[in-house]
Write a protein that holds these residues in place. Sequence first.
Motif, PDB file in Angstrom:
ATOM      1  N   THR A   1      85.769 102.290  27.357  1.00  0.00           N
ATOM      2  CA  THR A   1      86.914 101.492  27.804  1.00  0.00           C
ATOM      3  C   THR A   1      87.916 102.258  28.652  1.00  0.00           C
ATOM      4  O   THR A   1      88.724 101.642  29.355  1.00  0.00           O
ATOM      5  N   ALA A   2      87.918 103.584  28.587  1.00  0.00           N
ATOM      6  CA  ALA A   2      88.877 104.388  29.350  1.00  0.00           C
ATOM      7  C   ALA A   2      88.133 105.312  30.307  1.00  0.00           C
ATOM      8  O   ALA A   2      86.963 105.628  30.088  1.00  0.00           O
ATOM      9  N   ARG A   3      88.804 105.727  31.370  1.00  0.00           N
ATOM     10  CA  ARG A   3      88.183 106.648  32.324  1.00  0.00           C
ATOM     11  C   ARG A   3      88.273 108.058  31.771  1.00  0.00           C
ATOM     12  O   ARG A   3      89.361 108.599  31.564  1.00  0.00           O
ATOM     13  N   ILE A   4      87.113 108.672  31.526  1.00  0.00           N
ATOM     14  CA  ILE A   4      87.012 110.045  31.023  1.00  0.00           C
ATOM     15  C   ILE A   4      86.456 110.901  32.151  1.00  0.00           C
ATOM     16  O   ILE A   4      85.301 110.720  32.563  1.00  0.00           O
ATOM     17  N   ARG A   5      87.264 111.829  32.669  1.00  0.00           N
ATOM     18  CA  ARG A   5      86.836 112.604  33.833  1.00  0.00           C
ATOM     19  C   ARG A   5      86.092 113.886  33.462  1.00  0.00           C
ATOM     20  O   ARG A   5      85.317 114.389  34.257  1.00  0.00           O
ATOM     21  N   TYR A   6      86.348 114.385  32.278  1.00  0.00           N
ATOM     22  CA  TYR A   6      85.607 115.559  31.847  1.00  0.00           C
ATOM     23  C   TYR A   6      85.688 115.667  30.333  1.00  0.00           C
ATOM     24  O   TYR A   6      86.514 115.015  29.686  1.00  0.00           O
ATOM     25  N   ALA A   7      84.794 116.466  29.753  1.00  0.00           N
ATOM     26  CA  ALA A   7      84.753 116.654  28.306  1.00  0.00           C
ATOM     27  C   ALA A   7      84.174 118.025  28.027  1.00  0.00           C
ATOM     28  O   ALA A   7      83.686 118.715  28.934  1.00  0.00           O
ATOM     29  N   ALA A   8      84.218 118.411  26.763  1.00  0.00           N
ATOM     30  CA  ALA A   8      83.599 119.669  26.336  1.00  0.00           C
ATOM     31  C   ALA A   8      82.505 119.357  25.325  1.00  0.00           C
ATOM     32  O   ALA A   8      82.626 118.412  24.530  1.00  0.00           O
ATOM     33  N   VAL A   9      81.446 120.137  25.367  1.00  0.00           N
ATOM     34  CA  VAL A   9      80.320 119.978  24.445  1.00  0.00           C
ATOM     35  C   VAL A   9      80.201 121.231  23.602  1.00  0.00           C
ATOM     36  O   VAL A   9      80.163 122.353  24.129  1.00  0.00           O
ATOM     37  N   LEU A  10      80.149 121.047  22.290  1.00  0.00           N
ATOM     38  CA  LEU A  10      79.956 122.150  21.348  1.00  0.00           C
ATOM     39  C   LEU A  10      78.510 122.144  20.893  1.00  0.00           C
ATOM     40  O   LEU A  10      77.990 121.105  20.453  1.00  0.00           O
ATOM     41  N   SER A  11      77.839 123.297  20.990  1.00  0.00           N
ATOM     42  CA  SER A  11      76.431 123.416  20.601  1.00  0.00           C
ATOM     43  C   SER A  11      76.268 124.562  19.612  1.00  0.00           C
ATOM     44  O   SER A  11      76.876 125.625  19.774  1.00  0.00           O
ATOM     45  N   ASP A  12      75.423 124.337  18.616  1.00  0.00           N
ATOM     46  CA  ASP A  12      75.128 125.366  17.625  1.00  0.00           C
ATOM     47  C   ASP A  12      73.837 126.063  18.016  1.00  0.00           C
ATOM     48  O   ASP A  12      72.770 125.436  18.041  1.00  0.00           O
ATOM     49  N   GLY A  13      73.913 127.343  18.307  1.00  0.00           N
ATOM     50  CA  GLY A  13      72.728 128.085  18.731  1.00  0.00           C
ATOM     51  C   GLY A  13      71.649 128.152  17.677  1.00  0.00           C
ATOM     52  O   GLY A  13      70.479 128.397  17.988  1.00  0.00           O
ATOM     53  N   ARG A  14      72.005 127.927  16.413  1.00  0.00           N
ATOM     54  CA  ARG A  14      70.987 127.942  15.357  1.00  0.00           C
ATOM     55  C   ARG A  14      70.181 126.650  15.337  1.00  0.00           C
ATOM     56  O   ARG A  14      69.158 126.571  14.669  1.00  0.00           O
ATOM     57  N   GLY A  15      70.642 125.636  16.052  1.00  0.00           N
ATOM     58  CA  GLY A  15      69.918 124.384  16.130  1.00  0.00           C
ATOM     59  C   GLY A  15      70.296 123.404  15.040  1.00  0.00           C
ATOM     60  O   GLY A  15      69.779 123.465  13.932  1.00  0.00           O
ATOM     61  N   THR A  16      71.217 122.481  15.338  1.00  0.00           N
ATOM     62  CA  THR A  16      71.573 121.431  14.394  1.00  0.00           C
ATOM     63  C   THR A  16      70.927 120.106  14.772  1.00  0.00           C
ATOM     64  O   THR A  16      71.094 119.114  14.074  1.00  0.00           O
ATOM     65  N   ASP A  17      70.190 120.078  15.889  1.00  0.00           N
ATOM     66  CA  ASP A  17      69.547 118.869  16.410  1.00  0.00           C
ATOM     67  C   ASP A  17      70.532 117.879  17.013  1.00  0.00           C
ATOM     68  O   ASP A  17      70.153 116.785  17.394  1.00  0.00           O
ATOM     69  N   PHE A  18      71.799 118.220  17.077  1.00  0.00           N
ATOM     70  CA  PHE A  18      72.755 117.372  17.775  1.00  0.00           C
ATOM     71  C   PHE A  18      73.913 118.252  18.243  1.00  0.00           C
ATOM     72  O   PHE A  18      74.199 119.291  17.651  1.00  0.00           O
ATOM     73  N   ASP A  19      74.547 117.832  19.346  1.00  0.00           N
ATOM     74  CA  ASP A  19      75.737 118.504  19.845  1.00  0.00           C
ATOM     75  C   ASP A  19      76.957 117.656  19.526  1.00  0.00           C
ATOM     76  O   ASP A  19      76.841 116.471  19.168  1.00  0.00           O
TER      77      ASP A  19
END
Length: 383
Positions: free
Chosen positions: A132-150
């Motif tokens: 519903t809102a304009r999102i121009r950028y975001a941050a992604v957090l990733s687990d190097g051990r592998g959680t199968d989702f970010d």
Amino acid sequence: MPSDSHPSQITLAHSPGTGIIAIPSGEQHHRARTALEAAGFARRDDGTYAFPLADPVRQSAAVAELVDFARDHDVSVTLTARRYLGDIAERVARQLPGSWSARVEVYALPADQDNLADRLWDAGGLAEAVTTARIRYAAVLSDGRGTDFDLLVIERPGHDHEYLIGALAPTPGSALADEANAPRCVVVTGEPAHTAQAIMKRLLPVCRQALHARRISEVARALTRARTAERTWDATVRTRRTSDGTPLDDERLAGLEVWFRYRMWDAFQTFLHHGPALIDTHHTSSRATAVSSADAEALDRLRAALDAGARVHRGAPAPTPAEPPSAVQAQRTADAWPAIGTWLVDGHVLIDHALKSSTHQVPGPATALPPPPPRDQHRLFPF
């Protein structure tokens, strides 16, 4: 998806460690990039631009020059009072246990944001904000051990000091915002320690349970497809006729055999992907209960099937979905058939076992599965 009110925009944020960060966006964002480069901003790998740390006079001069260039190129410039989101995400990642890292994604075009919406795995405010809102950028957090989702971090629209953090789909292209067990995002202030605590105590446990529920559902659906295909194929071989009664000669039967092997391998890959995590829930879940000796033997057979299937998978040729199944791919399924046969017969035991350790109500319980075929490998694979 909301469109940009101006076709070419620049959003400026302050980064104490980097300088001034600029995010270009809009249907004609190339004009914003031209203005940024003319004012001395350097493009970074993530699509943002930066003017390096300098004394306040130089930074003010750079912004003034940028505004002049922007005016010449019909570009809108907005200076946000928020701290640069990438800095916040990096500080939060350092507070999380394990090997978490942060990266920034820029959605210069509204279409880029549409693609982001397709990746969300959220049943709360994050999905609503992105749609519903304009999102121009975001941050992604990733687990190097592998959680199968970010995890996705965005500035909460309409709230200058709040952020939304939620999950991205475990498998690309598999986002289901209306999924019954999809997790809900958390609202945070961005203070690193408190944000990390909210992620660890409130978000990650819910995501892990939702992932467990999704694994059960996907494996149950795959097993249903495989058992249905096996029954259809067995009838086809016995009668040498299609389901509508059309007779089959040897050539047509051989062609159907190739497709059958391909379909079985495709379903079996879901078990290969999710099976290890589901089979381990007995040891990791506080809700898991003791299993009978018969079920324990079935789970042992399934572990062996996973190992055997993984060995075949490692030696298999790269799949080509745009082409018909090749003879090589069909042979791969034949090599894996003992493992596939074990899964066809015992797969419901794994689903029952995983359901007992789930805190979610998972649709498609094992009782709805087609019955397993007899434990006779030759009958299971009659060619």
